[in-house]
Design a protein around this motif. Structure first.
Motif, PDB file in Angstrom:
ATOM      1  N   PRO A  60      30.188  37.121  41.593  1.00 22.75           N
ATOM      2  CA  PRO A  60      29.237  36.017  41.652  1.00 22.75           C
ATOM      3  C   PRO A  60      27.996  36.345  40.813  1.00 22.75           C
ATOM      4  O   PRO A  60      27.710  37.519  40.544  1.00 22.75           O
ATOM      5  N   PRO A  61      27.245  35.339  40.402  1.00 24.39           N
ATOM      6  CA  PRO A  61      26.045  35.581  39.597  1.00 24.39           C
ATOM      7  C   PRO A  61      25.024  36.494  40.276  1.00 24.39           C
ATOM      8  O   PRO A  61      24.193  37.104  39.603  1.00 24.39           O
ATOM      9  N   SER A  62      25.074  36.612  41.582  1.00 23.91           N
ATOM     10  CA  SER A  62      24.111  37.446  42.293  1.00 23.91           C
ATOM     11  C   SER A  62      24.341  38.943  42.097  1.00 23.91           C
ATOM     12  O   SER A  62      23.493  39.753  42.421  1.00 23.91           O
ATOM     13  N   ILE A  63      25.492  39.324  41.557  1.00 23.84           N
ATOM     14  CA  ILE A  63      25.798  40.737  41.301  1.00 23.84           C
ATOM     15  C   ILE A  63      25.547  41.039  39.828  1.00 23.84           C
ATOM     16  O   ILE A  63      26.224  40.512  38.949  1.00 23.84           O
ATOM     17  N   CYS A  64      24.549  41.865  39.566  1.00 25.25           N
ATOM     18  CA  CYS A  64      24.213  42.227  38.183  1.00 25.25           C
ATOM     19  C   CYS A  64      25.149  43.337  37.709  1.00 25.25           C
ATOM     20  O   CYS A  64      25.246  44.391  38.318  1.00 25.25           O
ATOM     21  N   LEU A  65      25.868  43.084  36.625  1.00 28.52           N
ATOM     22  CA  LEU A  65      26.826  44.053  36.120  1.00 28.52           C
ATOM     23  C   LEU A  65      26.290  44.871  34.952  1.00 28.52           C
ATOM     24  O   LEU A  65      26.928  45.829  34.528  1.00 28.52           O
ATOM     25  N   THR A  66      25.146  44.509  34.431  1.00 28.47           N
ATOM     26  CA  THR A  66      24.590  45.277  33.310  1.00 28.47           C
ATOM     27  C   THR A  66      23.218  45.797  33.609  1.00 28.47           C
ATOM     28  O   THR A  66      22.569  45.420  34.518  1.00 28.47           O
TER      29      THR A  66
END
Length: 66
Positions: A60-66
């Motif tokens: 989901p957009p709430s999890i920052c992957l970078t």
């Protein structure tokens, strides 16, 4: 070669008429459904003119992957 389209299940008729071979749907479209809602979605997908062969957007957009 086969062609798929990333869209929602409610658009399957449109893309079947346009000649696509399969759907890719977003995980968010079913990840928060109740069991009953999920079973209805599965039944709808089983009756659809195109199969769902892939899913997208596991995070989901709430999890920052970078």
């Amino acid at each position: 070669m086969r062609f798929g389209v990333c869209t929602s299940l409610d658009q399957v008729g449109l893309y079947a008429r346009q000649g696509f071979d399969y759907l890719e749907i977003g995980v968010s479209s079913f990840s928060s459904l109740s069991d009953e809602e999920f079973e209805r979605m599965v039944a709808t997908a089983a009756a659809a003119p195109l199969p769902i062969e892939a899913v997208a957007s596991f995070f989901p957009p709430s999890i920052c992957l970078t």
